[in-house]
Scaffold this motif. Structure first.
Motif, PDB file in Angstrom:
ATOM      1  N   ALA A 424       0.830  -1.199   0.000  1.00 30.05           N
ATOM      2  CA  ALA A 424       0.000   0.000   0.000  1.00 30.05           C
ATOM      3  C   ALA A 424       0.867   1.253   0.000  1.00 30.05           C
ATOM      4  O   ALA A 424       0.573   2.229  -0.713  1.00 30.05           O
ATOM      5  CB  ALA A 424      -0.931  -0.009   1.216  1.00 30.05           C
ATOM      6  N   GLU A 427       2.200   1.685  -3.351  1.00 22.97           N
ATOM      7  CA  GLU A 427       1.135   1.807  -4.348  1.00 22.97           C
ATOM      8  C   GLU A 427       1.275   0.765  -5.461  1.00 22.97           C
ATOM      9  O   GLU A 427       1.162   1.057  -6.654  1.00 22.97           O
ATOM     10  CB  GLU A 427       1.078   3.215  -4.937  1.00 22.97           C
ATOM     11  CG  GLU A 427       0.774   4.278  -3.905  1.00 22.97           C
ATOM     12  CD  GLU A 427       0.616   5.671  -4.488  1.00 22.97           C
ATOM     13  OE1 GLU A 427       0.416   6.612  -3.706  1.00 22.97           O
ATOM     14  OE2 GLU A 427       0.705   5.818  -5.727  1.00 22.97           O
ATOM     15  N   SER A 429       0.463  -3.800  -6.086  1.00 26.32           N
ATOM     16  CA  SER A 429      -0.295  -4.914  -5.534  1.00 26.32           C
ATOM     17  C   SER A 429       0.594  -5.764  -4.619  1.00 26.32           C
ATOM     18  O   SER A 429       1.826  -5.744  -4.731  1.00 26.32           O
ATOM     19  CB  SER A 429      -0.835  -5.795  -6.669  1.00 26.32           C
ATOM     20  OG  SER A 429       0.234  -6.446  -7.343  1.00 26.32           O
TER      21      SER A 429
END
Length: 446
Positions: A424, A427, A429
């Motif tokens: 996260a 940014e 997966s």
């Protein structure tokens, strides 16, 4: 004279090692091989490796193979493309029996030869001023005890900071020449144009600036020992002159007409792989064999970590006032045991000195250079290899891999090791995060 009982000298023990062959079966260097009995084999493109490769998918310091009672320890050192065994990328593990691994596009086969080599180990923890209780150090001391009383030349090989100079001085002090001079000449510390003069001396007026007669190190060491440090830095055009001096036991000063007889024992040291230097045409093979009548290798500190406490205790005792092992905090021991020690024992000595001044920062880390825009500037130290510029495609790939690894480590540190939280922050997966981690040998995380 003491009237007490004669102290019995402990007899050396004999240790038996299995012999293995490490050979290249596919790639630009197919057919190359080295054999090892108990000693590690380092593989990469840098000349200091035991098995030197020219494959541009192999890193400078790629892999290390260490024979152990548990099998062959296979360790990824600083590679970009990793080590693949049976389709699985491994970072550090033990492999039994014969096997084959892939390093980039080069395949390496490891074969146990069914032969053994016996080595003596002394029962003492030092030779002269050199300390160590690790098996490789005790084997080294056993070799040095046999070599020191003789008159043969000795070549000492090993990484920077491993104590090659201390070994040379200790060999001299335990030789029949101990009462004679011990003269040190560092080939890397003298301008190439002055090496011949420093070695052999010169007569007054023999060249511009020669205002007086100069006595070279060969004459200075007459009747004693001449230690030639960093012999791998000796200019190629002077190597035949050094070889002649060693064989004839005579020298001639620059500008002189008469030869001068010299009686010296030669000890030499290098942090280069002279066999690779010979293959590259940078060192004469005949000079190598003349210097290496006998030769020993000094192990890096990372291969003798069982000596860490002994060395730290010794260095603490040199401080003023002396310190004790109990003065070293637990977190510092954790740092010391996890560190790779690229500067070896010399780096450890400096770390112990810093420990007494800045106990929270015993290990020194150089800050990255900063560009004018305020961002970290890329290091150019890896753009030259053996004097040649690295091709752009390789430099770009390696710089990108180094950036990815450093970025992943930073993000995972910020996320407390949680991959989902790290993904996260970056940014991307979670799957992409795990793919990159596997690529850099960091597992899949949690």
């Amino acid at each position: 004279m003491s009237e007490g009982p004669t102290r019995a000298r402990p007899l050396p023990t004999v240790v038996r090692y299995a012999k293995a062959r490490v050979s290249v079966t596919r790639g630009p260097n197919a057919g190359s091989y080295v054999e090892s009995a108990g000693t590690p084999v380092r593989i990469g493109t840098s000349p200091e490796n035991d098995l030197v490769l020219s494959d541009d998918t192999v890193s400078r310091r790629h892999a290390e193979l260490q024979p152990t009672p548990l099998g062959m320890r296979v360790r990824d050192v600083e590679s970009t493309n990793g080590i693949v065994l049976g389709g699985i990328r491994i970072k550090d593990g033990f492999v039994t029996g014969d096997f084959q691994i892939a390093l980039g596009e080069t395949w390496i086969a490891v074969q146990w030869l069914g032969e053994t080599v016996d080595r003596e180990q002394v029962q003492t923890d030092r030779f002269g001023d050199v300390l160590g209780r690790a098996p490789r150090m005790r084997e080294l001391f056993a070799d040095l005890e046999r070599i020191a009383p003789s008159e043969v030349s000795l070549l000492i090989e090993g990484e920077t900071g491993t104590g090659k100079d201390l070994i040379a001085e200790s060999v001299h002090s335990q030789s029949q020449r101990a009462s004679g001079p011990f003269v040190v000449f560092d080939c890397g510390a003298v301008a190439p144009t002055m090496v011949e003069s420093e070695l052999f001396g010169h007569e007054r007026g023999s060249f511009t600036g020669a205002h007086t007669t100069h006595i070279g190190v060969f004459e200075q060491a007459n009747g004693g020992t001449l230690f030639i440090d960093e012999i791998g830095e000796l200019p190629l055009d002077l190597q035949p002159k050094l070889l002649r001096a060693l064989e004839k036991r005579e020298i001639r000063r620059i500008g002189g007409r008469q030869t001068i007889q010299v009686d010296v024992r030669i000890l030499a040291a290098t942090n280069k792989n002279l066999r690779a230097e010979i293959q590259g045409g940078r060192f004469r093979q005949d000079l190598y064999f003349r210097l290496a009548t006998t030769h020993v290798s000094t192990p890096p500190l990372r291969d003798r970590m069982e000596d860490l406490e002994l060395l730290v205790e010794y260095f603490l005792g040199l401080e003023r006032p002396p310190r004790r092992l109990s003065d070293v905090p637990a977190h510092v021991w954790e740092m010391f045991r996890a560190h790779r020690w690229p500067g070896n024992v010399r780096e450890l000595r400096n770390a112990v000195q810093r420990l007494t001044v800045t106990p929270d920062r015993p290990l020194h880390h150089e800050p990255a250079p900063v560009s004018a825009g305020g961002t970290s500037a890329p290091s150019t130290s890896g753009w030259l290899r053996d004097g040649s510029v690295v091709p752009l495609r390789i430099a770009r790939r390696e710089a990108g891999d180094d950036f990815e690894r450093a970025y992943l480590e930073f993000v995972l540190e910020r996320s407390g090791g949680n991959v989902t939280r790290g993904a996260a922050l970056a940014e991307v997966s979670r799957q992409m995060m795990q793919k990159l981690m596997r690529k850099h040998g960091m597992g899949e995380g949690r």
